[in-house]
Design a protein around this motif. Structure first.
Motif, PDB file in Angstrom:
ATOM      1  N   SER A 158       0.823  -1.216   0.000  1.00 21.24           N
ATOM      2  CA  SER A 158       0.000   0.000   0.000  1.00 21.24           C
ATOM      3  C   SER A 158       0.853   1.260   0.000  1.00 21.24           C
ATOM      4  O   SER A 158       0.386   2.321  -0.425  1.00 21.24           O
ATOM      5  CB  SER A 158      -0.946   0.003   1.213  1.00 21.24           C
ATOM      6  OG  SER A 158      -0.237   0.214   2.420  1.00 21.24           O
ATOM      7  N   ARG A 159       2.099   1.155   0.467  1.00 17.97           N
ATOM      8  CA  ARG A 159       2.967   2.338   0.522  1.00 17.97           C
ATOM      9  C   ARG A 159       3.352   2.841  -0.861  1.00 17.97           C
ATOM     10  O   ARG A 159       3.872   3.959  -0.992  1.00 17.97           O
ATOM     11  CB  ARG A 159       4.235   2.011   1.321  1.00 17.97           C
ATOM     12  CG  ARG A 159       3.979   1.736   2.800  1.00 17.97           C
ATOM     13  CD  ARG A 159       5.230   1.239   3.472  1.00 17.97           C
ATOM     14  NE  ARG A 159       4.982   0.836   4.859  1.00 17.97           N
ATOM     15  CZ  ARG A 159       5.746  -0.001   5.533  1.00 17.97           C
ATOM     16  NH1 ARG A 159       6.829  -0.527   4.963  1.00 17.97           N
ATOM     17  NH2 ARG A 159       5.451  -0.318   6.774  1.00 17.97           N
ATOM     18  N   TYR A 160       3.147   2.028  -1.884  1.00 19.96           N
ATOM     19  CA  TYR A 160       3.493   2.465  -3.240  1.00 19.96           C
ATOM     20  C   TYR A 160       2.422   3.336  -3.871  1.00 19.96           C
ATOM     21  O   TYR A 160       2.640   3.909  -4.940  1.00 19.96           O
ATOM     22  CB  TYR A 160       3.802   1.254  -4.126  1.00 19.96           C
ATOM     23  CG  TYR A 160       5.128   0.624  -3.775  1.00 19.96           C
ATOM     24  CD1 TYR A 160       6.314   1.129  -4.309  1.00 19.96           C
ATOM     25  CD2 TYR A 160       5.204  -0.403  -2.859  1.00 19.96           C
ATOM     26  CE1 TYR A 160       7.537   0.595  -3.950  1.00 19.96           C
ATOM     27  CE2 TYR A 160       6.430  -0.954  -2.493  1.00 19.96           C
ATOM     28  CZ  TYR A 160       7.587  -0.446  -3.043  1.00 19.96           C
ATOM     29  OH  TYR A 160       8.807  -0.968  -2.667  1.00 19.96           O
ATOM     30  N   GLN A 161       1.249   3.440  -3.217  1.00 23.16           N
ATOM     31  CA  GLN A 161       0.248   4.359  -3.709  1.00 23.16           C
ATOM     32  C   GLN A 161       0.783   5.785  -3.600  1.00 23.16           C
ATOM     33  O   GLN A 161       1.281   6.195  -2.558  1.00 23.16           O
ATOM     34  CB  GLN A 161      -1.044   4.215  -2.897  1.00 23.16           C
ATOM     35  CG  GLN A 161      -1.767   2.917  -3.136  1.00 23.16           C
ATOM     36  CD  GLN A 161      -2.211   2.769  -4.585  1.00 23.16           C
ATOM     37  OE1 GLN A 161      -2.655   3.726  -5.221  1.00 23.16           O
ATOM     38  NE2 GLN A 161      -2.062   1.562  -5.116  1.00 23.16           N
ATOM     39  N   GLY A 162       0.721   6.518  -4.693  1.00 26.36           N
ATOM     40  CA  GLY A 162       1.264   7.871  -4.715  1.00 26.36           C
ATOM     41  C   GLY A 162       2.706   7.931  -5.167  1.00 26.36           C
ATOM     42  O   GLY A 162       3.223   9.018  -5.435  1.00 26.36           O
ATOM     43  N   ARG A 163       3.359   6.794  -5.248  1.00 23.82           N
ATOM     44  CA  ARG A 163       4.739   6.753  -5.759  1.00 23.82           C
ATOM     45  C   ARG A 163       4.952   5.465  -6.555  1.00 23.82           C
ATOM     46  O   ARG A 163       5.863   4.693  -6.291  1.00 23.82           O
ATOM     47  CB  ARG A 163       5.758   6.903  -4.632  1.00 23.82           C
ATOM     48  CG  ARG A 163       5.648   5.899  -3.512  1.00 23.82           C
ATOM     49  CD  ARG A 163       6.592   6.233  -2.374  1.00 23.82           C
ATOM     50  NE  ARG A 163       6.725   5.138  -1.437  1.00 23.82           N
ATOM     51  CZ  ARG A 163       7.735   4.282  -1.402  1.00 23.82           C
ATOM     52  NH1 ARG A 163       8.705   4.397  -2.284  1.00 23.82           N
ATOM     53  NH2 ARG A 163       7.787   3.314  -0.517  1.00 23.82           N
ATOM     54  N   LEU A 164       4.067   5.268  -7.517  1.00 26.34           N
ATOM     55  CA  LEU A 164       4.088   4.035  -8.299  1.00 26.34           C
ATOM     56  C   LEU A 164       5.325   3.911  -9.181  1.00 26.34           C
ATOM     57  O   LEU A 164       5.615   2.836  -9.702  1.00 26.34           O
ATOM     58  CB  LEU A 164       2.819   3.952  -9.163  1.00 26.34           C
ATOM     59  CG  LEU A 164       1.496   3.887  -8.391  1.00 26.34           C
ATOM     60  CD1 LEU A 164       0.317   3.865  -9.351  1.00 26.34           C
ATOM     61  CD2 LEU A 164       1.459   2.658  -7.490  1.00 26.34           C
ATOM     62  N   ASP A 165       6.051   5.024  -9.382  1.00 24.29           N
ATOM     63  CA  ASP A 165       7.274   4.962 -10.188  1.00 24.29           C
ATOM     64  C   ASP A 165       8.522   4.770  -9.340  1.00 24.29           C
ATOM     65  O   ASP A 165       9.648   4.870  -9.829  1.00 24.29           O
ATOM     66  CB  ASP A 165       7.418   6.224 -11.027  1.00 24.29           C
ATOM     67  CG  ASP A 165       7.485   7.487 -10.167  1.00 24.29           C
ATOM     68  OD1 ASP A 165       7.169   7.401  -8.952  1.00 24.29           O
ATOM     69  OD2 ASP A 165       7.836   8.559 -10.706  1.00 24.29           O
ATOM     70  N   LYS A 395      -1.299  -0.788  -7.984  1.00 26.45           N
ATOM     71  CA  LYS A 395      -1.826  -0.101  -9.162  1.00 26.45           C
ATOM     72  C   LYS A 395      -2.548   1.170  -8.745  1.00 26.45           C
ATOM     73  O   LYS A 395      -3.015   1.293  -7.611  1.00 26.45           O
ATOM     74  CB  LYS A 395      -2.781  -1.020  -9.932  1.00 26.45           C
ATOM     75  CG  LYS A 395      -2.102  -2.119 -10.724  1.00 26.45           C
ATOM     76  CD  LYS A 395      -3.118  -2.914 -11.520  1.00 26.45           C
ATOM     77  CE  LYS A 395      -2.449  -3.974 -12.376  1.00 26.45           C
ATOM     78  NZ  LYS A 395      -3.433  -4.786 -13.127  1.00 26.45           N
ATOM     79  N   ASP A 396      -2.672   2.076  -9.671  1.00 22.71           N
ATOM     80  CA  ASP A 396      -3.343   3.346  -9.420  1.00 22.71           C
ATOM     81  C   ASP A 396      -4.855   3.133  -9.400  1.00 22.71           C
ATOM     82  O   ASP A 396      -5.454   2.774 -10.419  1.00 22.71           O
ATOM     83  CB  ASP A 396      -2.967   4.344 -10.512  1.00 22.71           C
ATOM     84  CG  ASP A 396      -3.587   5.709 -10.300  1.00 22.71           C
ATOM     85  OD1 ASP A 396      -4.262   5.904  -9.269  1.00 22.71           O
ATOM     86  OD2 ASP A 396      -3.402   6.585 -11.166  1.00 22.71           O
ATOM     87  N   PRO A 397      -5.543   3.338  -8.256  1.00 23.10           N
ATOM     88  CA  PRO A 397      -6.988   3.094  -8.201  1.00 23.10           C
ATOM     89  C   PRO A 397      -7.815   4.079  -9.009  1.00 23.10           C
ATOM     90  O   PRO A 397      -9.002   3.833  -9.252  1.00 23.10           O
ATOM     91  CB  PRO A 397      -7.303   3.215  -6.700  1.00 23.10           C
ATOM     92  CG  PRO A 397      -6.221   4.074  -6.157  1.00 23.10           C
ATOM     93  CD  PRO A 397      -5.005   3.765  -6.963  1.00 23.10           C
ATOM     94  N   SER A 398      -7.220   5.183  -9.424  1.00 25.80           N
ATOM     95  CA  SER A 398      -7.972   6.132 -10.248  1.00 25.80           C
ATOM     96  C   SER A 398      -8.098   5.660 -11.694  1.00 25.80           C
ATOM     97  O   SER A 398      -8.877   6.224 -12.468  1.00 25.80           O
ATOM     98  CB  SER A 398      -7.311   7.511 -10.196  1.00 25.80           C
ATOM     99  OG  SER A 398      -5.996   7.453 -10.726  1.00 25.80           O
TER     100      SER A 398
END
Length: 609
Positions: A158-165, A395-398
């Protein structure tokens, strides 16, 4: 005759190190004021804390406390707090094993206490045979511990949300898969980080001069050292290539042979490189895992100063194959490989770019789940379950395609991992709300989520199932049931056709609904990848609906269906596989060897069995 109080404080203090904390608390320190002062010295209670509790939640910041003077930390208060937590877990676990109502809520309450509960749960995995609920206690202690581990893994992703790159923390992202099948093993996230730290420290102690190397020489020297030490690239039979143990970084680091797939070998190199200040990353390359290495800003790979280049291109990076080679891989070789796959092979190709962790973080297809612990088929199913979580959490939930695999995860959790309800509520529900907000801006035909695509509804359903009272299936009032249902809850059998061994944990008579813990008729068509008895019955025609069916537990599955005529009762305990005693704890208290029957722990549903 000398008395204890005749001895100097130093001797008494030394004696206390051999006295249990409980005896100290309840007896020793109450004897006199002098003994009270000696028995409450911070250094002694620090020793007690470290002796009695091996796992500590991050909120305690234990590493920092150990670096300061013992007198500056309330070690006795900390020990008392941990003891209170153990008493609370004991109360909750008693509730779990004694009633099926509220099990998921109690598991959630335990898991929310974090790693502080792990010592007690590990202890309860070996509950004494004299315990009335010995099998149930062992099973639910392990199930709760497994759920805690899975929650920690999902938290990492979950920590990768907002920094998927992000290209950082690859070791913990991959180590999260180990957590899903960790059981009672030691190679958790902390172990993985410590081991990689040790590799980096060991390398620097053996190669102190490497600080003066240029980037190219540093990378080549490191990959050769890792392969020489057999930390990566260990050989194993091709028939073992897809074993689950080779897909897990914790297993690769903790096994003596250090065997792994190319992905794990590349990841180990990357993680050690980053600890040594080398800018390395895995590539999103088809068919195999390669690694790229970039020089520091203002330099090339050979240490020469360069100007005017803001970001390295494919030609300015070097490429390695830590799994199978000690040497640099020419870019021409990689271009030829891309051409074989009909992928773009120019220097701007995405295959030459360092890959974010969220893209790397997808497990390979695996064929066997043999690990140091756990039932292989169960481990395999757990690994697939982990892949579902990783897919959604990284993955990006948006993105409107985020929910493509959502229904599979929710169905899997509701049917097989109900104790993970708290993970859905804490980590998946917030992402679902982001997703809902995003799809409201889309055309109306994709703006409505229902059924297994609607997370709040599934949470509500699981909470209702967890909290509702039982619907009893009685024999005593119905002559038809007494006459037609031949077998009872807890009897062990062998399937006459498939020959697997299981224990009966449910039955249905004509036109009778099944209790909540058993499978529905629709579920029975897909259970365990087998052709179910019910499926065979349906092919024979609707007239077979009056047949008697049982649900059963096997070492690998807890939701199989079997027709009465396929039941072959076992009366010899030696014919029961050991793994069945573990799985049976979900529904049974203990095993009665005299009757060769498991003692029911679901009398709320079957009071006459």
């Amino acid at each position: 005759m000398a008395k204890l109080l005749d001895f100097p404080d130093e001797i008494i203090r030394h004696i206390l190190y051999f006295v249990s904390a409980e005896d100290n608390l309840r007896n020793f320190q109450l004897a006199s004021r002098r003994l009270y002062d000696i028995a409450n010295e911070p250094l002694l209670w620090r020793t007690y804390c470290l002796r009695y509790f091996h796992f500590w939640d991050a909120r305690h910041n234990l590493a920092k406390k150990l670096k300061v003077r013992a007198s500056s930390v309330g070690w006795k208060g900390l020990w008392l707090k941990r003891r209170r937590i153990n008493h609370e877990v004991e109360r909750l676990l008693d509730g779990i094993v004694q009633t099926t109502v509220g099990q998921a809520r109690r598991v959630a309450t335990i898991c929310e206490l974090g790693l502080d509960v792990k010592d007690y749960l590990l202890e309860q995995r070996h509950a004494d045979e004299s315990d009335e609920y010995v099998l149930a206690r062992r099973y639910w202690a392990q199930a709760t511990l497994d759920s805690l581990h899975r929650g920690l893994a999902v938290q990492v992703w979950s920590r990768y949300q907002g920094r998927l790159d992000s290209r950082q923390s690859l070791d913990t992202a991959l180590g999260a898969f180990d957590m899903f099948v960790l059981h009672d093993q030691t190679h958790d996230l902390d172990y993985i980080a410590r081991t990689l730290d040790d590799y980096a420290t060991q390398y620097m102690s053996e190669h102190p001069q490497s600080r003066r190397f240029n980037t190219r020489d540093k990378a080549i020297n490191l990959v050769r050292w890792l392969r020489l030490k057999n930390y990566i690239g260990a050989e194993f039979p091709i028939s073992e290539y897809r074993n689950l143990q080779h897909c897990l970084i914790g297993h690769a680091l903790s096994e003596k042979e250090h065997t792994s797939l190319p992905l794990i070998a590349g990841a180990i190199f990357v993680c050690v490189s980053q600890r040594l200040g080398i800018n390395a990353a895995c590539l999103n390359f088809p068919g195999h895992v390669y690694v790229s290495v970039e020089p520091p800003a203002g330099e090339d790979l050979d240490g020469e100063l360069v100007w005017g280049r803001k970001r390295p291109t494919a030609l300015h990076r070097m490429y390695l194959d830590p799994f199978s080679s000690d040497h640099e891989i020419p870019i021409e070789f990689l271009r030829a490989k891309l051409a074989e796959h009909n992928w773009a092979s120019d220097d701007a190709s995405a295959s030459f770019l360092p890959s974010p962790v969220s893209i790397i973080n997808h497990p390979k297809i695996i064929s066997t789940g043999r690990l140091r612990t756990g039932v292989p088929i169960r481990n395999l199913n757990t690994a697939k379950y982990a892949a579902m979580w990783a897919d959604l959490m990284t993955k990006d939930p948006s993105n409107i395609r985020w929910s493509d695999s959502l229904s599979r995860l929710l169905a899997e959790c509701a049917q097989h991992w109900s104790e993970d309800l708290w993970i859905i509520e804490r980590y998946l529900l917030p992402l679902y709300r982001v997703h809902e907000s995003a799809i409201r801006t889309q055309p109306l035909n994709i703006n409505h989520r229902t059924g297994w695509q609607h997370v709040p509804d599934i949470i509500r359903m699981m909470n209702n199932l967890d909290g509702r009272g039982s619907t009893a299936c009685n024999r005593r009032y119905t002559e038809d049931i007494r006459r037609t249902v031949h077998y009872k809850i807890g009897q062990v059998f062998r399937h006459k056709r498939y020959r697997y061994v299981g224990v009966i944990n449910g039955w249905r008579s004509r036109h009778m609904l099944l209790p909540a813990h058993t499978v529905s008729q629709e579920d029975a068509l897909e259970e365990g990848g087998r052709i179910s008895d019910l499926a065979e019955v349906r092919r024979l025609g609707h007239g077979q609906a009056d047949k008697i069916f049982y649900t059963c537990v096997t070492p690998a599955y807890s939701r199989l269906r079997i027709a009465q005529e396929n039941v072959e009762i076992i009366t010899d305990p030696s014919q029961i596989p050991e793994e069945l005693f573990v799985a049976a704890g979900k529904y049974f208290k203990r095993f009665d060897r005299e009757t060769c029957r498991f003692v029911s722990n679901i009398r709320e549903y079957y009071p006459d069995d």
